[in-house]
Write a protein that holds these residues in place. Sequence first.
Motif, PDB file in Angstrom:
ATOM      1  N   TRP A  30       0.787  -1.018  -0.045  1.00 13.25           N
ATOM      2  CA  TRP A  30      -0.273  -0.046   0.030  1.00 13.25           C
ATOM      3  C   TRP A  30       1.000   1.204  -0.073  1.00 13.25           C
ATOM      4  O   TRP A  30       0.433   2.450  -0.588  1.00 13.25           O
ATOM      5  CB  TRP A  30      -0.860  -0.014   1.090  1.00 13.25           C
ATOM      6  CG  TRP A  30      -0.260   0.036   2.477  1.00 13.25           C
ATOM      7  CD1 TRP A  30       0.269  -0.819   3.212  1.00 13.25           C
ATOM      8  CD2 TRP A  30      -0.203   1.480   3.060  1.00 13.25           C
ATOM      9  NE1 TRP A  30       0.830  -0.424   4.519  1.00 13.25           N
ATOM     10  CE2 TRP A  30       0.617   0.939   4.538  1.00 13.25           C
ATOM     11  CE3 TRP A  30      -0.232   2.574   3.068  1.00 13.25           C
ATOM     12  CZ2 TRP A  30       0.847   1.883   5.323  1.00 13.25           C
ATOM     13  CZ3 TRP A  30       0.113   3.581   4.041  1.00 13.25           C
ATOM     14  CH2 TRP A  30       0.751   3.134   4.890  1.00 13.25           C
ATOM     15  N   THR A  37      -0.138   8.418  -4.872  1.00 14.04           N
ATOM     16  CA  THR A  37      -1.135   9.720  -4.667  1.00 14.04           C
ATOM     17  C   THR A  37      -0.319  10.988  -4.025  1.00 14.04           C
ATOM     18  O   THR A  37      -0.818  12.088  -4.634  1.00 14.04           O
ATOM     19  CB  THR A  37      -2.126   9.157  -3.479  1.00 14.04           C
ATOM     20  OG1 THR A  37      -1.477   8.832  -2.274  1.00 14.04           O
ATOM     21  CG2 THR A  37      -3.039   8.047  -4.035  1.00 14.04           C
ATOM     22  N   SER A 153       2.076   8.939   7.196  1.00 18.83           N
ATOM     23  CA  SER A 153       1.537   7.479   7.019  1.00 18.83           C
ATOM     24  C   SER A 153       2.657   6.570   6.697  1.00 18.83           C
ATOM     25  O   SER A 153       2.421   5.308   7.255  1.00 18.83           O
ATOM     26  CB  SER A 153       0.140   7.754   5.964  1.00 18.83           C
ATOM     27  OG  SER A 153       0.800   7.812   4.802  1.00 18.83           O
ATOM     28  N   LYS A 159      -2.355   3.118   7.504  1.00 22.29           N
ATOM     29  CA  LYS A 159      -3.216   3.381   6.337  1.00 22.29           C
ATOM     30  C   LYS A 159      -4.204   4.690   6.766  1.00 22.29           C
ATOM     31  O   LYS A 159      -4.640   5.019   5.695  1.00 22.29           O
ATOM     32  CB  LYS A 159      -3.877   2.313   6.019  1.00 22.29           C
ATOM     33  CG  LYS A 159      -2.742   1.149   5.349  1.00 22.29           C
ATOM     34  CD  LYS A 159      -3.566  -0.077   5.033  1.00 22.29           C
ATOM     35  CE  LYS A 159      -2.846  -1.264   4.563  1.00 22.29           C
ATOM     36  NZ  LYS A 159      -3.446  -2.610   3.932  1.00 22.29           N
ATOM     37  N   SER A 160      -4.648   4.875   7.928  1.00 17.93           N
ATOM     38  CA  SER A 160      -5.561   5.649   8.373  1.00 17.93           C
ATOM     39  C   SER A 160      -5.400   7.125   7.941  1.00 17.93           C
ATOM     40  O   SER A 160      -5.977   7.854   7.547  1.00 17.93           O
ATOM     41  CB  SER A 160      -6.031   5.483   9.753  1.00 17.93           C
ATOM     42  OG  SER A 160      -4.968   5.622  10.716  1.00 17.93           O
ATOM     43  N   TRP A 162      -2.973   7.760   5.695  1.00 21.58           N
ATOM     44  CA  TRP A 162      -3.082   7.877   4.091  1.00 21.58           C
ATOM     45  C   TRP A 162      -4.495   8.380   3.688  1.00 21.58           C
ATOM     46  O   TRP A 162      -4.325   9.427   2.661  1.00 21.58           O
ATOM     47  CB  TRP A 162      -2.398   6.767   3.520  1.00 21.58           C
ATOM     48  CG  TRP A 162      -2.831   6.636   2.182  1.00 21.58           C
ATOM     49  CD1 TRP A 162      -2.496   7.675   1.138  1.00 21.58           C
ATOM     50  CD2 TRP A 162      -3.224   5.661   1.120  1.00 21.58           C
ATOM     51  NE1 TRP A 162      -2.601   7.296   0.056  1.00 21.58           N
ATOM     52  CE2 TRP A 162      -3.243   6.037   0.052  1.00 21.58           C
ATOM     53  CE3 TRP A 162      -3.863   4.357   1.664  1.00 21.58           C
ATOM     54  CZ2 TRP A 162      -3.792   5.276  -1.160  1.00 21.58           C
ATOM     55  CZ3 TRP A 162      -4.500   3.583   0.423  1.00 21.58           C
ATOM     56  CH2 TRP A 162      -4.441   4.170  -0.853  1.00 21.58           C
ATOM     57  N   LEU A 163      -5.459   7.755   4.342  1.00 22.61           N
ATOM     58  CA  LEU A 163      -6.932   8.125   3.899  1.00 22.61           C
ATOM     59  C   LEU A 163      -7.182   9.576   4.386  1.00 22.61           C
ATOM     60  O   LEU A 163      -7.619  10.203   3.676  1.00 22.61           O
ATOM     61  CB  LEU A 163      -7.852   6.956   4.566  1.00 22.61           C
ATOM     62  CG  LEU A 163      -7.615   5.748   4.122  1.00 22.61           C
ATOM     63  CD1 LEU A 163      -8.714   4.495   4.819  1.00 22.61           C
ATOM     64  CD2 LEU A 163      -7.909   5.647   2.479  1.00 22.61           C
ATOM     65  N   VAL A 166      -5.669  11.834   1.670  1.00 20.23           N
ATOM     66  CA  VAL A 166      -6.502  11.684   0.604  1.00 20.23           C
ATOM     67  C   VAL A 166      -7.667  12.611   0.898  1.00 20.23           C
ATOM     68  O   VAL A 166      -8.051  13.438  -0.022  1.00 20.23           O
ATOM     69  CB  VAL A 166      -6.899  10.348   0.022  1.00 20.23           C
ATOM     70  CG1 VAL A 166      -7.984  10.334  -0.881  1.00 20.23           C
ATOM     71  CG2 VAL A 166      -5.616   9.576  -0.418  1.00 20.23           C
ATOM     72  N   GLY A 167      -8.250  12.411   2.008  1.00 19.77           N
ATOM     73  CA  GLY A 167      -9.320  13.552   2.319  1.00 19.77           C
ATOM     74  C   GLY A 167      -9.000  15.214   2.354  1.00 19.77           C
ATOM     75  O   GLY A 167      -9.487  15.743   1.754  1.00 19.77           O
TER      76      GLY A 167
END
Length: 182
Positions: A30, A37, A153, A159-160, A162-163, A166-167
């Motif tokens: 990941w 990204t 991250s 991973k949270s 990373w999310l 993205v947000g």
Amino acid sequence: MDEIENYSENIHEQSNEHAHHILSEGKEKWVLYVALTTAVIAVLAAITGLLAGDHADEAMLSQIHSSDQWAFYQAKSIKSEIIASADKTLLAMGKTPAAQDSAKIKANKSDQAKIMEEAKAAQKESDGHVAKHKILARGVTLFQVAIAIGAISIITKRKSLWLASVGFAVIGVFFLLQGTLF
């Protein structure tokens, strides 16, 4: 207005190096997506920064034009007052003012109305560019935050985060679109 600096470039490079190291060990695939990204976000940050800088420059140019027009407006007013004062002096001395003086004062007043409209239009244009600059600057800030959180991250292997990155980038895209389309 100063051009927006891209502080995220160094963070992006460091996170890519760390991601490359993790991927070379064959762990946590990941991380590759985080690196990709982050690269896309860095491109969006650069584009948004360029647009924000362009609007800052245009705002300054429009403001300068508006100030120039107001100075021209004042010059016309001063010229009219000098003519009117000279005419009053002539009348006080019992002499008749030149007929063209009255016409010149009327012409100056007419010119002033046009100059005022142009100055107000340039000021409005400047204000519009400043508003766009502020919106795009928010987008740049959010993209930079997204890049930083993406780097964190990778370092923390969460991973949270990373999310969350993205947000923040999605909100940055919102400001980019708002600053360019609306």
